[in-house]
Scaffold this motif. Structure first.
Motif, mmCIF file in Angstrom:
data_model
loop_
_atom_site.group_PDB
_atom_site.id
_atom_site.type_symbol
_atom_site.label_atom_id
_atom_site.label_comp_id
_atom_site.label_asym_id
_atom_site.label_seq_id
_atom_site.Cartn_x
_atom_site.Cartn_y
_atom_site.Cartn_z
ATOM 1 N N SER A 27 18.051 -9.661 92.104
ATOM 2 C CA SER A 27 18.638 -8.851 91.405
ATOM 3 C C SER A 27 18.631 -9.394 89.896
ATOM 4 N N ASP A 39 18.755 -11.449 97.840
ATOM 5 C CA ASP A 39 19.122 -10.192 97.268
ATOM 6 C C ASP A 39 19.557 -10.459 95.867
ATOM 7 N N TYR A 76 20.768 -9.588 107.910
ATOM 8 C CA TYR A 76 20.596 -8.366 106.985
ATOM 9 C C TYR A 76 21.117 -7.205 107.370
ATOM 10 N N MET A 115 24.608 -3.434 90.932
ATOM 11 C CA MET A 115 24.257 -3.424 92.207
ATOM 12 C C MET A 115 25.329 -3.189 93.260
ATOM 13 N N VAL A 134 30.264 -5.988 96.096
ATOM 14 C CA VAL A 134 30.032 -6.209 97.311
ATOM 15 C C VAL A 134 31.086 -4.997 97.915
ATOM 16 N N HIS A 178 24.628 -5.216 106.551
ATOM 17 C CA HIS A 178 24.510 -3.831 106.001
ATOM 18 C C HIS A 178 25.041 -2.695 106.893
ATOM 19 N N TYR A 199 27.351 -6.843 89.806
ATOM 20 C CA TYR A 199 27.293 -6.053 91.348
ATOM 21 C C TYR A 199 28.237 -6.166 91.869
ATOM 22 N N ASP A 258 22.557 1.068 94.892
ATOM 23 C CA ASP A 258 22.725 0.561 96.279
ATOM 24 C C ASP A 258 21.505 -0.107 96.518
ATOM 25 N N LEU A 259 21.723 -1.237 97.289
ATOM 26 C CA LEU A 259 20.562 -2.317 97.259
ATOM 27 C C LEU A 259 19.531 -1.717 98.291
ATOM 28 N N LYS A 260 20.212 -1.155 99.469
ATOM 29 C CA LYS A 260 19.241 -0.897 100.416
ATOM 30 C C LYS A 260 19.260 0.527 100.540
ATOM 31 N N THR A 270 26.179 -3.943 97.169
ATOM 32 C CA THR A 270 25.676 -4.440 98.067
ATOM 33 C C THR A 270 26.685 -4.753 99.359
ATOM 34 N N SER A 271 26.223 -4.728 100.545
ATOM 35 C CA SER A 271 27.152 -5.001 101.585
ATOM 36 C C SER A 271 27.587 -6.415 101.827
#
Lengths: 735, 147
Positions: free
Chosen positions: B110, B106, A521, B97, B120, A525, B118, B69-71, B99-100
């Motif tokens: 969501s 995840d 993860y 969303m 990516v 990221h 979403y 952003d998710l994180k 996301t990477s």
């Protein structure tokens, strides 16, 4: 019976004598010196018939007469004193056997039986002297009359309705005293009794009215309990005797002589005598003839009955004798047809009978050799062990001693020829009138049974030995099993330990997987963000400031962007590899041929599809994870397409073969191939056998294939020659 | 703060470069609406619910779309999403969303929480621009229509 006959005979004789006036007749003496005891009920105050003397003993005309009659009839006598009313009841109930003086009336004959009358009494009316207003019976109507309660004259007064005022007294004395005292107008009593009382009590003021006013005479008899015919007969007989032998006259004179003498004239006496004796004799004769006739009839009937009975008895005896003979024959047949030996012995132990079987078994030819002989000495003289019997030891004779049947199956009997045989026998006592008069012995030869029994015992012993052996063997086996079980238990323990260790390992693995997840993860990221910036800002630079850069500057920016893109691809592949390693497997039966064909259509561009020859044999279905196996086909078919891109031969062959435990699939191309000496490096991560400018790639595709196949328990390998194409194989387990 | 009432696009992104690239991508798509960038989940929620640093903002004014952003630091993107989607007033705001990767867990989470779409975030910027365009609801931002 004989006794009664004699009695009747004597009575008859007596009557005849009385009739002809001979008083000297002989009285036959009866055989039995002591007759039955008669209980006579008598009153204390009915003089002169029944009363007590000064000593308190019963006396009176009737009592004395009864005593004489009893003596003549040979009866023992006891006297019970009681009031008249009570005695009447006693007689009716049989508490006393007889009463000495009872007036005979039809009413009383229903309750009692009467002897012939021995006395007639005339009823008279007694009044105080000077009474002159009584001339007819009607004159008594309004007079107060006294009678003794229970006296026949009480009944008479009632029957004739003499007065409207009749009172009773308990004794005659009381009645006469009350009359004398003026408490009543008259007393009704028998003449003789009244005169006697007047005399005894000295009642000068009392007189008897003219006797013709009441003509009633009462006959007096002895009374016995109804149905006591024997006593009645005896008393009648006795009466006849005392009348005949003058005893009656003597007793009569003793009690009535003076009174009558004073009161009566000679003519009266004669008249009374005629009145009394002639009818009496006639009545007696009449009754006795009737009695005799009845008796003769009765006897005859009895005799006939007896004859009939005897006849029947005789016939029954005849029948019984026939039956006995038949039964005897049956018993004889039964005895001689049974297989068991049967014999009987008497109290001395001597043979009384013996059947055919017994003779045969014992080896005798004829009964005469046995009958009358002592059976113990003949066939039971020695014990099974050869020793002689002591006194009282004989088992067969035990039935004599105990009086009960006995059984023995462990003895021997001896044959006529001196040999013995094992025997079983029953010995039953013959009992007559509670006394053992003999014994019946039933016996048979049990040689065969003994043999069979011994054989059984032997078999049983053998069986026991065998059972013991088998038991021992089984025990040994059980012991071994126990050992094995113990060993198994140890193994299970070991297994548990291993399982526990494995669980621990699995837990650790799960932890590492979680760490790997976190790492993946993070990589996805954190590593990508800088790449995006590098790439993005290079792009902005090129777009916003491109006009200020020369060609070389633009090329540098391209290089930066290409490397950033490549690194992104590497990260993506690495993440894919990681995901495939951790993905949960869902095993189903998958049609691999169909999947392969679909993948070829998806993966190959239209241009490739038009140039490539795609050859596929029918493939078997296999048990695997659909998504993962699809990835295998994608990677292998993509590779085949990619590495055939520069070759002349553009052909892909897909096929399979079944081996013992696995199915082997292959993808063959005719492209670049590789040097077989590097084939071990093929499946390593990021390992490449071609330069990136020859064939693009990250070196992860085959690593993913290997990872997936290994997870299915299969193998992967490849065969190739440089520039000769390559064949990639993978195997899946059958079922 | 008056301009905050006009915010139509809210970008929640902690990485300033990613935020800048997002703004540029919007611009390249001719989406020139008022955009506000916040840098963590807490700030995003404060803005949406007009509280904390954004307490003075009128509650009735809401962004037309949120790029999330998710994180994120402090309050995670999923938590922000959950809070927005569990409130009956704010749940109508479309949330996209960012996301990477396509990390399955995840994305699944969501969608359970009610995300609208979403993206990516690609390394290649052009693809990012394409992705924004392909979302299909930028018309919402173009014609100024009220929901």
């Amino acid at each position: 019976m004989k006794y009664n006959q004699l009695n009747y005979f004597s009575v008859l004789v007596c009557l005849l004598l009385v009739t002809i006036g001979n008083t000297q007749a002989d009285i036959p003496v009866v055989d039995d010196p002591v007759g039955p005891v008669i209980l006579l009920g008598s009153e204390a105050d009915y003089p002169p018939y029944c009363s007590l003397d000064e000593a308190g003993q019963p006396t009176g005309f009737s009592v004395e007469l009864f005593a004489a009659v009893a003596d003549a009839a040979n009866l023992e006598l006891e006297i019970k004193i009681g009031p008249w009313l009570a005695l009447k009841e006693y007689l009716a109930k049989g508490i006393v056997d007889a009463l000495p003086i009872v007036a005979k009336t039809p009413e009383r004959e229903i309750r009692y039986d009467f002897t012939i009358p021995y006395l007639q009494l005339q009823t008279a009316i007694f009044v105080r002297k000077g009474t002159n207003d009584i001339h007819t019976l009607d004159d008594l109507k309004e007079k107060e009359i006294l009678v003794m309660k229970g006296d026949i004259n009480e009944e008479l007064a009632m029957q004739l309705e003499l007065s409207n005022f009749v009172s009773t007294t308990t004794t005659f004395d009381e009645a006469f005293l009350k009359l004398a005292a003026g408490e009543a107008d008259a007393v009704i009593a028998h003449r003789i009794i009244g005169l006697q009382i007047i005399d005894r009590l000295g009642l000068k003021g009392i007189a008897m009215l003219d006797g013709k006013l009441i003509q009633t005479r009462h006959e007096f008899c002895f009374a016995v309990t109804k149905g006591n015919d024997a006593l009645l007969a005896s008393l009648n007989e006795g009466l006849a005797i005392v009348m005949a032998d003058g005893t009656y006259s003597e007793i009569y004179k003793k009690w009535f002589g003076p009174v009558i003498k004073e009161e009566l004239s000679r003519a009266d006496i004669l008249r009374i005598a005629l009145w009394l004796f002639l009818p009496l004799g006639a009545i007696l004769s009449f009754f006795w003839i009737i009695a005799l006739r009845r008796e003769v009839k009765r006897r005859t009937r009895h005799l006939n009955e007896e004859i009939e009975e005897h006849k029947q008895t005789w016939e029954e005896l005849q029948t019984q004798q026939v039956q006995l003979k038949r039964r005897e024959a049956q018993i004889h047949l039964l005895l001689n047809s049974t297989a068991e030996g049967i014999y009987g012995i008497d109290r001395e132990g001597n043979c009384t009978f013996i059947n055919k079987s017994a003779l045969e078994v014992l080896g005798f030819e004829d009964r005469s050799q046995v009958i009358g002989k002592n059976m113990h000495q003949l066939i039971h003289h020695t014990k099974p062990d050869g020793s002689p019997y002591g006194a009282g030891e004989c088992e067969i004779h035990r039935a004599f001693r105990t009086g009960e049947g006995m059984h023995n199956d462990d003895d021997v009997l001896w044959r006529a020829d001196g040999t013995s045989f094992p025997a079983e026998y029953y010995s039953y006592p013959i009992r007559e009138n509670d006394e053992t008069t003999g014994v019946v012995v039933t016996f048979w030869n049990i040689t065969e049974q003994k043999k069979a029994k011994e054989e059984l015992l032997r078999l049983k012993r053998n069986l026991e030995i065998e059972v013991a052996q088998r038991t021992a063997e089984l025990e040994e086996k059980v012991r071994k099993l126990d050992k094995s079980q113990q060993a198994m238990l140890y193994m299970v323990e070991d297994l548990n330990e291993v399982t526990a260790k494995m669980k621990e390992e699995r837990r650790k693995l799960e932890l590492s997987n979680q760490e790997l997840d976190a790492f993946t993860y993070s990589v996805s990221h954190d590593l990508r963000a800088p790449l995006r910036a590098i790439n993005g800002y290079s792009d902005f630079l090129l777009k916003d400031y491109g006009d200020k850069l020369d060609e070389e500057g633009k090329r540098f920016l391209d290089v930066i962007r290409n490397n950033a893109t490549k690194m992104d691809r590497l990260i993506t592949d690495m993440l894919n590899l990681s995901r495939i390693s951790r993905a949960e497997m869902r095993m189903t039966t998958v049609d691999l041929g169909r999947v392969a064909e679909t993948i070829f259509r998806e993966v190959a561009t239209e241009e490739e599809q038009s140039h490539f020859e795609f050859e596929m044999e029918p493939l078997p279905a296999a048990f695997c994870d659909y998504a993962l196996i699809k990835q295998v086909w994608i990677n292998l078919i993509s590779n085949a397409l990619k590495y055939s891109g520069k070759s002349a031969v553009k052909k892909i062959q897909i096929g399979s073969r079944a081996e013992e435990n696995e199915l082997v699939f292959f993808v063959k191309d005719f492209g670049a191939g590789f040097n077989p000496k590097y084939k071990d490096k093929l499946f390593g991560v990021f390992q490449r056998l071609h330069r990136d400018d020859e064939f693009k790639g990250t070196g992860v595709g085959l690593a993913i294939v290997q990872r997936i196949i290994h997870r299915h328990g299969g193998r992967v390998w490849a065969e190739a020659e440089l520039d000769q194409g390559a064949t990639f194989y993978f195997s899946l387990l059958k079922n | 703060m008056e301009h905050l009432t006009e915010v139509e696009i809210l970008i929640v992104e902690d990485n300033p470069h990613d935020a800048e690239m997002a703004l540029r991508a919007l611009k390249e798509n001719k989406l020139t609406n008022k955009v506000l960038v916040v840098h963590d989940g807490e700030e995003a929620l404060d803005f949406v619910f007009a509280r904390g640093a954004f307490a003075d903002r009128p509650k009735t004014s809401r962004p037309k779309i949120i790029l999330l952003d998710l994180k994120l630091p402090k309050v995670d993107g999923l938590e922000v999403l959950e809070e927005i989607k569990s409130n009956p007033v704010t749940k109508v705001i479309p949330v996209i969303m960012l996301t990477s990767s396509k990390e399955e867990s995840d994305l699944v989470k969501s969608y359970e929480l009610g995300v609208n779409s979403y993206i990516v975030k690609p390394v290649d910027f052009d693809k990012f621009v394409d992705a924004i365009r392909e979302l299909g609801f930028y018309w919402l931002l173009l014609n100024q229509q009220k929901i």
